[in-house]
Design a protein around this motif. Structure first.
Motif, PDB file in Angstrom:
ATOM      1  N   SER A  10       0.831  -1.205   0.000  1.00  0.00           N
ATOM      2  CA  SER A  10       0.000   0.000   0.000  1.00  0.00           C
ATOM      3  C   SER A  10       0.863   1.250   0.000  1.00  0.00           C
ATOM      4  N   ALA A  11       0.696   2.105  -0.999  1.00  0.00           N
ATOM      5  CA  ALA A  11       1.447   3.360  -1.060  1.00  0.00           C
ATOM      6  C   ALA A  11       1.029   4.286   0.077  1.00  0.00           C
ATOM      7  N   THR A  12      -0.255   4.268   0.411  1.00  0.00           N
ATOM      8  CA  THR A  12      -0.759   5.127   1.486  1.00  0.00           C
ATOM      9  C   THR A  12      -0.149   4.740   2.828  1.00  0.00           C
ATOM     10  N   VAL A  13      -0.185   3.443   3.136  1.00  0.00           N
ATOM     11  CA  VAL A  13       0.379   2.966   4.401  1.00  0.00           C
ATOM     12  C   VAL A  13       1.881   3.222   4.436  1.00  0.00           C
ATOM     13  N   ALA A  14       2.549   2.976   3.324  1.00  0.00           N
ATOM     14  CA  ALA A  14       3.999   3.175   3.259  1.00  0.00           C
ATOM     15  C   ALA A  14       4.366   4.627   3.516  1.00  0.00           C
ATOM     16  N   SER A  15       3.646   5.554   2.889  1.00  0.00           N
ATOM     17  CA  SER A  15       3.978   6.976   3.045  1.00  0.00           C
ATOM     18  C   SER A  15       3.664   7.473   4.452  1.00  0.00           C
ATOM     19  N   LEU A  16       2.529   7.079   5.007  1.00  0.00           N
ATOM     20  CA  LEU A  16       2.165   7.531   6.349  1.00  0.00           C
ATOM     21  C   LEU A  16       3.108   6.954   7.405  1.00  0.00           C
ATOM     22  N   ILE A  31       9.190  11.071   0.357  1.00  0.00           N
ATOM     23  CA  ILE A  31       8.400   9.933   0.834  1.00  0.00           C
ATOM     24  C   ILE A  31       7.363   9.527  -0.209  1.00  0.00           C
ATOM     25  N   GLY A  32       6.751  10.525  -0.848  1.00  0.00           N
ATOM     26  CA  GLY A  32       5.783  10.216  -1.894  1.00  0.00           C
ATOM     27  C   GLY A  32       6.409   9.445  -3.042  1.00  0.00           C
ATOM     28  N   ALA A  33       7.635   9.833  -3.422  1.00  0.00           N
ATOM     29  CA  ALA A  33       8.334   9.126  -4.491  1.00  0.00           C
ATOM     30  C   ALA A  33       8.655   7.692  -4.065  1.00  0.00           C
ATOM     31  N   GLY A  34       9.106   7.525  -2.835  1.00  0.00           N
ATOM     32  CA  GLY A  34       9.437   6.186  -2.349  1.00  0.00           C
ATOM     33  C   GLY A  34       8.237   5.277  -2.264  1.00  0.00           C
ATOM     34  N   SER A  35       7.077   5.847  -1.953  1.00  0.00           N
ATOM     35  CA  SER A  35       5.871   5.030  -1.792  1.00  0.00           C
ATOM     36  C   SER A  35       5.344   4.487  -3.118  1.00  0.00           C
ATOM     37  N   LEU A  36       5.903   4.950  -4.237  1.00  0.00           N
ATOM     38  CA  LEU A  36       5.474   4.463  -5.547  1.00  0.00           C
ATOM     39  C   LEU A  36       6.330   3.310  -6.059  1.00  0.00           C
ATOM     40  N   ALA A  37       7.460   3.067  -5.449  1.00  0.00           N
ATOM     41  CA  ALA A  37       8.442   2.121  -5.988  1.00  0.00           C
ATOM     42  C   ALA A  37       7.965   0.677  -5.953  1.00  0.00           C
ATOM     43  N   ALA A  38       8.397  -0.083  -6.954  1.00  0.00           N
ATOM     44  CA  ALA A  38       8.312  -1.548  -6.957  1.00  0.00           C
ATOM     45  C   ALA A  38       6.930  -2.099  -6.632  1.00  0.00           C
ATOM     46  N   SER A  39       5.920  -1.570  -7.265  1.00  0.00           N
ATOM     47  CA  SER A  39       4.582  -2.134  -7.101  1.00  0.00           C
ATOM     48  C   SER A  39       4.577  -3.566  -7.629  1.00  0.00           C
ATOM     49  N   HIS A  40       4.159  -4.515  -6.805  1.00  0.00           N
ATOM     50  CA  HIS A  40       4.147  -5.918  -7.253  1.00  0.00           C
ATOM     51  C   HIS A  40       2.894  -6.613  -6.753  1.00  0.00           C
ATOM     52  N   VAL A  41       2.961  -7.925  -6.556  1.00  0.00           N
ATOM     53  CA  VAL A  41       1.749  -8.728  -6.381  1.00  0.00           C
ATOM     54  C   VAL A  41       0.968  -8.435  -5.104  1.00  0.00           C
ATOM     55  N   ASN A  42       1.524  -7.732  -4.138  1.00  0.00           N
ATOM     56  CA  ASN A  42       0.751  -7.412  -2.933  1.00  0.00           C
ATOM     57  C   ASN A  42       0.109  -6.029  -3.006  1.00  0.00           C
TER      58      ASN A  42
END
Length: 202
Positions: A116-122, A146-157
């Motif tokens: 989750s990008a939202t959970v990762a960023s928060l 942090i916003g940029a980092g939360s987009l990285a490596a989107s995969h099967v989860n």
């Protein structure tokens, strides 16, 4: 009785209770559904049988996608409840890395682990907030990092991974080669731009 001129959470008024009830996600969606059924169905002189058939076809087309998103959300919650965020925080405590890079790295690790990008960023924001205050880092740049980092490596989860796959009818391998690579490139370019801005304004 109110607190600071606002609403007392222990004794809400009838209007407050009604607004809270209507504003809950499930009820709001139910109201929207009935509104759509009337305006696009009964209001256009369509029979209930025709409306039900239309709803059935709509659900069939997204059923698998909903199941995948739901299972991905459940997996994410398992990881969160297992203490992944706390474990990541312990890894970076005392690190000499720039707070901006640190915020980006924490967000990347959490994004990969949780999906989750939202959970990762928060979560990343909470971890690096004390470091940001001590180092005098611009909050706007930290938000971008942090916003940029939360987009990285989107995969099967990640639910977005499966939505992209289903919409474009791709295989998992093709989705990893396109969507995952694209998100990772955006993330890396994002942190490079943030570091560039940090050099310019500091």
């Amino acid at each position: 009785m109110t607190v600071n001129g606002g609403v007392d959470p222990k004794n809400p008024s009838v209007l407050d209770s009604i607004i809270e009830f209507i504003g809950s996600p499930s009820i709001a969606m139910l109201i929207s559904l009935f509104f759509a059924m009337y305006t696009m169905g009964w209001g256009r002189k369509r029979t209930t049988a025709q409306i039900m058939e239309s709803l059935e076809n709509a659900v069939k087309s997204i059923a698998m996608l909903l199941l995948v998103i739901g299972s991905g959300g459940a997996f994410k919650q398992v990881l969160i409840d297992g203490g992944v965020g706390k474990a990541v925080a312990q890894l970076f405590i005392g690190s000499p890395i720039s707070p901006l890079i640190l915020g980006w790295l924490v967000a990347v690790v959490l994004r990969i682990a949780l999906g989750s990008a939202t959970v990762a960023s928060l979560t990343a924001a909470g971890i690096v907030a004390p470091l940001m205050a001590q180092a005098g880092v611009d909050p706007a740049l930290m938000v971008l990092a942090i916003g940029a980092g939360s987009l990285a490596a989107s995969h099967v989860n990640d639910a977005g991974f499966w939505m992209f796959r289903e919409y474009f009818d791709l295989t998992i391998k093709q989705t990893l080669q396109t969507w995952t690579v694209l998100e990772s490139i955006i993330s890396v370019v994002g942190i490079i731009m943030v570091m560039g801005l940090n050099l310019i304004f500091h």
